[in-house]
Design a protein around this motif. Structure first.
Motif, PDB file in Angstrom:
ATOM      1  N   GLY A 216       0.820  -1.211   0.000  1.00  0.00           N
ATOM      2  CA  GLY A 216       0.000   0.000   0.000  1.00  0.00           C
ATOM      3  C   GLY A 216       0.851   1.257   0.000  1.00  0.00           C
ATOM      4  N   SER A 217       1.896   1.263   0.830  1.00  0.00           N
ATOM      5  CA  SER A 217       2.775   2.428   0.878  1.00  0.00           C
ATOM      6  C   SER A 217       3.511   2.619  -0.440  1.00  0.00           C
ATOM      7  CB  SER A 217       3.770   2.254   2.029  1.00  0.00           C
ATOM      8  OG  SER A 217       4.663   3.340   2.091  1.00  0.00           O
ATOM      9  N   PHE A 218       3.985   1.525  -1.046  1.00  0.00           N
ATOM     10  CA  PHE A 218       4.703   1.607  -2.318  1.00  0.00           C
ATOM     11  C   PHE A 218       3.787   2.116  -3.432  1.00  0.00           C
ATOM     12  CE2 PHE A 218       6.403  -0.413  -6.221  1.00  0.00           C
ATOM     13  CZ  PHE A 218       7.675   0.146  -6.218  1.00  0.00           C
ATOM     14  N   THR A 219       2.537   1.619  -3.441  1.00  0.00           N
ATOM     15  CA  THR A 219       1.578   2.059  -4.452  1.00  0.00           C
ATOM     16  C   THR A 219       1.249   3.534  -4.282  1.00  0.00           C
ATOM     17  OG1 THR A 219       0.637  -0.172  -4.480  1.00  0.00           O
ATOM     18  CG2 THR A 219      -0.661   1.589  -5.466  1.00  0.00           C
ATOM     19  N   ASP A 220       1.050   3.970  -3.043  1.00  0.00           N
ATOM     20  CA  ASP A 220       0.761   5.393  -2.800  1.00  0.00           C
ATOM     21  C   ASP A 220       1.931   6.266  -3.230  1.00  0.00           C
ATOM     22  OD1 ASP A 220      -1.660   4.649  -1.791  1.00  0.00           O
ATOM     23  OD2 ASP A 220      -1.028   4.721   0.321  1.00  0.00           O
ATOM     24  N   LEU A 222       4.101   5.635  -5.597  1.00  0.00           N
ATOM     25  CA  LEU A 222       4.151   5.702  -7.057  1.00  0.00           C
ATOM     26  C   LEU A 222       3.056   6.616  -7.605  1.00  0.00           C
ATOM     27  CD1 LEU A 222       4.827   1.972  -8.051  1.00  0.00           C
ATOM     28  CD2 LEU A 222       6.419   3.879  -8.255  1.00  0.00           C
ATOM     29  N   ASN A 223       1.863   6.472  -7.059  1.00  0.00           N
ATOM     30  CA  ASN A 223       0.744   7.281  -7.555  1.00  0.00           C
ATOM     31  C   ASN A 223       0.948   8.761  -7.278  1.00  0.00           C
ATOM     32  OD1 ASN A 223      -0.497   4.958  -8.482  1.00  0.00           O
ATOM     33  ND2 ASN A 223      -1.671   4.663  -6.583  1.00  0.00           N
ATOM     34  N   ASN A 224       1.476   9.067  -6.089  1.00  0.00           N
ATOM     35  CA  ASN A 224       1.659  10.476  -5.691  1.00  0.00           C
ATOM     36  C   ASN A 224       3.033  11.021  -6.073  1.00  0.00           C
ATOM     37  OD1 ASN A 224      -0.884  10.332  -4.491  1.00  0.00           O
ATOM     38  ND2 ASN A 224      -0.013   9.601  -2.545  1.00  0.00           N
ATOM     39  N   LYS A 225       3.888  10.132  -6.652  1.00  0.00           N
ATOM     40  CA  LYS A 225       5.253  10.522  -7.009  1.00  0.00           C
ATOM     41  C   LYS A 225       5.986  11.128  -5.811  1.00  0.00           C
ATOM     42  CE  LYS A 225       4.076  11.327 -11.872  1.00  0.00           C
ATOM     43  NZ  LYS A 225       4.572  10.004 -12.274  1.00  0.00           N
ATOM     44  N   VAL A 229       8.411   8.823   0.473  1.00  0.00           N
ATOM     45  CA  VAL A 229       7.697   7.583   0.789  1.00  0.00           C
ATOM     46  C   VAL A 229       8.338   6.401   0.067  1.00  0.00           C
ATOM     47  CG1 VAL A 229       5.487   6.381   0.574  1.00  0.00           C
ATOM     48  CG2 VAL A 229       5.542   8.788   1.275  1.00  0.00           C
ATOM     49  N   LEU A 230       8.705   6.610  -1.193  1.00  0.00           N
ATOM     50  CA  LEU A 230       9.329   5.523  -1.946  1.00  0.00           C
ATOM     51  C   LEU A 230      10.666   5.129  -1.331  1.00  0.00           C
ATOM     52  CD1 LEU A 230       8.567   6.548  -5.638  1.00  0.00           C
ATOM     53  CD2 LEU A 230       7.609   4.629  -4.393  1.00  0.00           C
ATOM     54  N   ARG A 231      11.454   6.119  -0.883  1.00  0.00           N
ATOM     55  CA  ARG A 231      12.736   5.793  -0.249  1.00  0.00           C
ATOM     56  C   ARG A 231      12.515   4.949   1.002  1.00  0.00           C
ATOM     57  NH1 ARG A 231      14.161  11.150  -1.808  1.00  0.00           N
ATOM     58  NH2 ARG A 231      15.890  11.146  -3.331  1.00  0.00           N
ATOM     59  N   GLN A 232      11.564   5.396   1.853  1.00  0.00           N
ATOM     60  CA  GLN A 232      11.289   4.635   3.077  1.00  0.00           C
ATOM     61  C   GLN A 232      10.811   3.226   2.744  1.00  0.00           C
ATOM     62  OE1 GLN A 232       8.498   6.932   5.381  1.00  0.00           O
ATOM     63  NE2 GLN A 232      10.123   7.991   6.512  1.00  0.00           N
ATOM     64  N   CYS A 233       9.946   3.142   1.745  1.00  0.00           N
ATOM     65  CA  CYS A 233       9.391   1.842   1.380  1.00  0.00           C
ATOM     66  C   CYS A 233      10.482   0.920   0.834  1.00  0.00           C
ATOM     67  CB  CYS A 233       8.284   2.043   0.356  1.00  0.00           C
ATOM     68  SG  CYS A 233       7.323   0.549   0.030  1.00  0.00           S
ATOM     69  N   LEU A 234      11.325   1.448  -0.068  1.00  0.00           N
ATOM     70  CA  LEU A 234      12.386   0.628  -0.645  1.00  0.00           C
ATOM     71  C   LEU A 234      13.439   0.258   0.390  1.00  0.00           C
ATOM     72  CD1 LEU A 234      12.870   2.365  -4.120  1.00  0.00           C
ATOM     73  CD2 LEU A 234      11.629   0.270  -3.605  1.00  0.00           C
ATOM     74  N   ARG A 235      13.714   1.181   1.327  1.00  0.00           N
ATOM     75  CA  ARG A 235      14.641   0.835   2.408  1.00  0.00           C
ATOM     76  C   ARG A 235      14.077  -0.300   3.256  1.00  0.00           C
ATOM     77  NH1 ARG A 235      15.516   6.503   3.183  1.00  0.00           N
ATOM     78  NH2 ARG A 235      14.033   6.425   4.908  1.00  0.00           N
ATOM     79  N   PHE A 285       7.862   4.278 -22.153  1.00  0.00           N
ATOM     80  CA  PHE A 285       7.447   3.891 -20.799  1.00  0.00           C
ATOM     81  C   PHE A 285       8.505   4.269 -19.758  1.00  0.00           C
ATOM     82  CE2 PHE A 285       7.694   0.804 -17.354  1.00  0.00           C
ATOM     83  CZ  PHE A 285       6.402   0.864 -16.830  1.00  0.00           C
ATOM     84  N   ILE A 286       9.772   4.204 -20.128  1.00  0.00           N
ATOM     85  CA  ILE A 286      10.844   4.404 -19.145  1.00  0.00           C
ATOM     86  C   ILE A 286      10.861   5.825 -18.604  1.00  0.00           C
ATOM     87  CG2 ILE A 286      13.349   4.324 -18.808  1.00  0.00           C
ATOM     88  CD1 ILE A 286      13.437   2.059 -20.860  1.00  0.00           C
ATOM     89  N   PRO A 287      10.924   6.881 -19.437  1.00  0.00           N
ATOM     90  CA  PRO A 287      10.895   8.226 -18.848  1.00  0.00           C
ATOM     91  C   PRO A 287       9.555   8.594 -18.229  1.00  0.00           C
ATOM     92  CG  PRO A 287      10.856   8.348 -21.249  1.00  0.00           C
ATOM     93  CD  PRO A 287      11.107   6.922 -20.898  1.00  0.00           C
ATOM     94  N   THR A 288       8.485   7.937 -18.689  1.00  0.00           N
ATOM     95  CA  THR A 288       7.164   8.297 -18.170  1.00  0.00           C
ATOM     96  C   THR A 288       6.895   7.664 -16.816  1.00  0.00           C
ATOM     97  OG1 THR A 288       6.360   8.458 -20.447  1.00  0.00           O
ATOM     98  CG2 THR A 288       4.692   8.308 -18.702  1.00  0.00           C
ATOM     99  N   HIS A 289       7.187   6.385 -16.641  1.00  0.00           N
ATOM    100  CA  HIS A 289       6.796   5.664 -15.438  1.00  0.00           C
ATOM    101  C   HIS A 289       7.973   5.249 -14.557  1.00  0.00           C
ATOM    102  CE1 HIS A 289       3.378   5.134 -18.227  1.00  0.00           C
ATOM    103  NE2 HIS A 289       2.624   5.083 -17.135  1.00  0.00           N
ATOM    104  N   CYS A 290       9.174   5.271 -15.090  1.00  0.00           N
ATOM    105  CA  CYS A 290      10.324   4.799 -14.301  1.00  0.00           C
ATOM    106  C   CYS A 290      11.226   5.933 -13.830  1.00  0.00           C
ATOM    107  CB  CYS A 290      11.161   3.813 -15.122  1.00  0.00           C
ATOM    108  SG  CYS A 290      10.274   2.339 -15.631  1.00  0.00           S
ATOM    109  N   LYS A 291      10.902   7.145 -14.189  1.00  0.00           N
ATOM    110  CA  LYS A 291      11.788   8.256 -13.863  1.00  0.00           C
ATOM    111  C   LYS A 291      11.963   8.424 -12.365  1.00  0.00           C
ATOM    112  CE  LYS A 291      12.374  13.219 -14.611  1.00  0.00           C
ATOM    113  NZ  LYS A 291      11.795  14.447 -15.231  1.00  0.00           N
TER     114      LYS A 291
END
Length: 722
Positions: A216-220, A222-225, A229-235, A285-291
């Motif tokens: 849930g945290s990872f999805t949020d 990604l959605n909110n960019k 949150v992504l750093r905390q989630c990936l850590r 897809f890479i610059p749009t979704h993976c940036k």
């Protein structure tokens, strides 16, 4: 005895002995080997005599030694008197000492065993204490995590999933992940313990709840960019050693829906750019979704902050999904049936792969991509051996078809004379053209290049051998019978003009091959990383030599054929005496008519093949033909003049005879002089015809001899061979 050799050396013997006395003192001395070595130098009788001599020397030395120490030998038994009593006196104290030592040894062994038993018990206690502490830590960690996650401790064991009572924050998830990591460590150390087996359902519930919160945290994020949150989630994923789960989640939630929409046969058909357009859409897809993930995992100037290392979403999430969708949804792009379409699709796909590698951002990421199983799967889908086999059949088959009628004229636009050579060069260029060549098949196309050149050289050899055999058969049988004497490979026989075209084309191929390598082949080899081309150049030079080595034989064949055609007219030289002897003909004032036809075959050959012959080769062949022809001319003229001289001498002898009537019917120039004069006129005319071919007649040694021969015949001097 080896140790005594330094103190008591062997006595020296006579210098004439056939062996070295030191050989007897070697540790590995062997009688058989000693005798074999000595036997190589001397006879056995000599060895026996030398051994007898040295035996006498040893006996003499032993006697001298005994005489020198005789007193010590005699007193040896006297010095040992009373030694038994002294030994008996020492036996009793030594036995008492032995008993005391054994007693001490037994006491020490018992003490060591007792200490080892106590150390073992202490170690077992320490292990049990550590195990108990780990079990206590497991219980504490489970209770602490359940409290943080809001899981009731009274949940039934059958329940495998629980919903948190409230949304966990990023910091709370990190705390839970840290504690969960410790729990995993303790569980791994206590594997197999009853308590661990009993508590496993609670650990499973914790794992499910934690993963649910992380997803849930990872999805949020990604959605909110939200990079924080992504750093905390990936850590957190990295803390609990679940990085693959994060990459799989991104692949499932984001990559798969996009790729399933883009990678389809329908998209390729409807897109104006076809397969290239589909790949371009995939790369978008890479610059749009993976940036944002690239910023978090690799760092960027636009998004400063901590870099979470250990992730590679492009390699582990995006690329496998691309390959799986291409395999499942667009398998037709790998079909090798049409080589042109296959080459087009493969080239576009490799270009897409290069662009994807460029998006990876680092050499380490590119290495991981190339080591990924899906990369090998994607490359293995391209049936490159099948593609090359089709191209091989096209190229080699076309050349073999051309060799079935090799002497057909090439097109007017071609720089070659024969269709077979033009086809060879077209095949060589096709191997390395951009529409055929593939870097992955470089070694195969290079081999095909050498095979084509080798096949051409073999064909030249076959033509040469068949023509030579045909000529030998014609010389032996007089003429080749239709349908029976012709070589099977060439019907009808090859003309001289065709052979000239073969020579010119073969030389042109040999001259153009180096430029083909430097201008076309070498840049392609360099582009795939091949820097040292010395071995390739060496093999190419061998192929050139295999072609050019055939040309001298063809040249010799042409020279001999033209010489034979011209020499037919030389037979008329033998008819000159018949024309003047007893015919009362006028004194000759012009050359014989056969000279008009003597060099006609050579002149016709030069005229017909002036466009196919280089100036240097033409001059070389003309000079060789004239040299051969002059040698034959000289031989015939010499025979004729010799016969004339013999006839003249016979007539003179008859004239001097009393009973012989006078055969002279003219007081002017004799018939023999007319014959000689005609020979002079013919040879001089022959020289002028040589000059007309731009060949100085004085450069032909045999012509000078021929001219000297006919000039000398005007005088009464005898004719001699030169």
């Amino acid at each position: 005895m080896a140790g005594d050799t330094g103190k008591n050396p062997l006595p020296s013997g006579p210098s004439t002995l056939c062996f070295n006395k030191e050989d007897f003192m070697k540790e590995d001395f062997n009688v058989d080997q000693f005798i074999m070595e000595c036997r190589r130098r001397v006879q056995l009788e000599t060895l026996r005599d030398d051994l007898s001599i040295y035996l006498k020397v040893l006996k003499s030395a032993m006697i001298e030694l005994i005489n020198k120490d005789y007193a010590d030998f005699v007193n040896l038994s006297t010095n040992l008197v009373g030694m038994d009593k002294a030994i008996n006196n020492l036996t009793t104290p030594l036995e008492h000492l032995k008993e005391e030592v054994m007693g001490v040894q037994s006491a020490m062994s018992a003490a060591v065993v007792e200490v080892e038993e106590k150390l073992l018990k202490r170690k077992q206690c320490r292990q049990k204490k550590a195990c108990l502490q780990r079990l206590m830590n497991i219980i504490q960690s489970v209770e602490k995590i359940e409290k943080l996650l809001g899981i009731r401790a009274q949940l039934e064991e059958e329940k495998t999933q629980a919903q948190p009572t409230s949304q966990l924050t990023g910091q709370m998830i990190e705390r839970v992940a840290t504690e969960f990591n410790k729990l995993q460590f303790y569980v791994n150390k206590s594997r197999g313990m009853p308590l661990v087996e009993e508590i496993k359902p609670r650990i499973s519930t914790i794992t499910t709840t934690l993963q649910y919160s992380l997803e849930g945290s990872f999805t949020d994020g990604l959605n909110n960019k939200d990079t924080d949150v992504l750093r905390q989630c990936l850590r957190t994923y990295a803390t609990i050693n679940k990085m693959k789960d994060a990459e799989s989640l991104f692949r499932q939630l984001v990559v798969r829906p996009y790729m399933e929409e883009v990678i389809t046969e329908q998209f390729i058909r409807t897109n104006p750019h076809g397969l290239r357009g589909m790949y371009a859409k995939v790369l978008d897809f890479i610059p749009t979704h993976c940036k944002i993930l690239k910023e978090v995992t690799t760092g960027s100037f636009q998004s400063p902050g901590e870099v979470v290392q250990g992730y590679d979403f492009l390699v582990n999430a995006v690329w496998p999904e691309i390959v799986s969708n291409i395999e499942a949804r667009t398998p037709n792009i790998f079909a090798p049936g049409n080589p042109d379409i296959f080459h087009h699709r493969y080239t576009i796909s490799i270009d897409f792969l290069d662009k994807f590698e460029h998006q990876c951002g680092s050499q380490a990421s590119v290495k991981r991509l190339r080591a990924h199983p899906s990369f090998n799967t994607f490359m293995a889908k391209w049936s490159l051996p099948v593609y090359f086999q089709i191209r091989f059949q096209e190229i080699a088959g076309a050349f073999e078809t051309a060799l079935c009628s090799p002497f057909n004229n090439a097109e007017d636009t071609s720089t070659f004379r024969l269709h077979s050579t033009h086809n060879l060069w077209s095949c060589l260029k096709t191997c390395w053209s951009n529409d055929t060549f593939l870097p992955a098949l470089c070694h195969r196309f290079w081999k095909l290049t050498l095979q084509l050149l080798s096949r051409y050289a073999t064909w030249l050899t076959d033509v040469k051998e068949q023509e030579l055999d045909r000529r030998k058969q014609e010389e032996s049988d007089g003429a080749t019978k239709p349908g029976s004497g012709e070589p099977s490979g060439i019907q009808p026989p090859v003309t001289i003009g065709q052979i000239v075209c073969v020579i010119a084309d073969a030389q042109q191929v040999s001259d153009k091959v180096p430029s083909l390598f430097s201008e076309v082949i070498e840049p392609k080899l360099t582009s795939i990383g091949n820097q040292d081309n010395s071995l390739l150049l060496e093999s190419l030079q061998e192929s050139q030599e295999a072609i050019t080595n055939q040309l001298p034989s063809f040249g010799a064949y042409i020279i001999q054929e033209i010489t034979n055609q011209c020499s037919v007219n030389l037979k008329l030289v033998s008819d000159i005496p018949r024309l003047y002897r007893r015919t009362n003909r006028d004194v000759p004032s012009k050359p014989s008519t056969y000279l008009n036809s003597l060099l006609k075959p050579l002149e016709m050959f030069l005229e017909e093949n002036k466009t196919n012959l280089s100036e240097s080769r033409g001059q070389e062949w003309v000079l060789a033909v004239l040299q051969n022809l002059t040698e034959q001319y000289y031989s015939i003229v010499f025979d004729v003049l010799t016969a004339v001289k013999k006839m003249e001498d016979s007539l003179k002898r008859l004239k001097r005879s009393k009973t012989t009537p006078n055969f002279s019917i003219s007081q002017g120039m004799s018939d023999d002089d007319k014959i000689r004069l005609q020979m002079v006129l013919d040879v001089e005319n022959f020289g002028s015809k040589i000059e007309a071919l731009d060949i100085p007649k004085d450069s032909l040694e045999m012509y000078r001899k021929l001219h000297d021969l006919v000039e000398a015949a005007r005088t009464p001097a005898p004719i001699t061979a030169q």
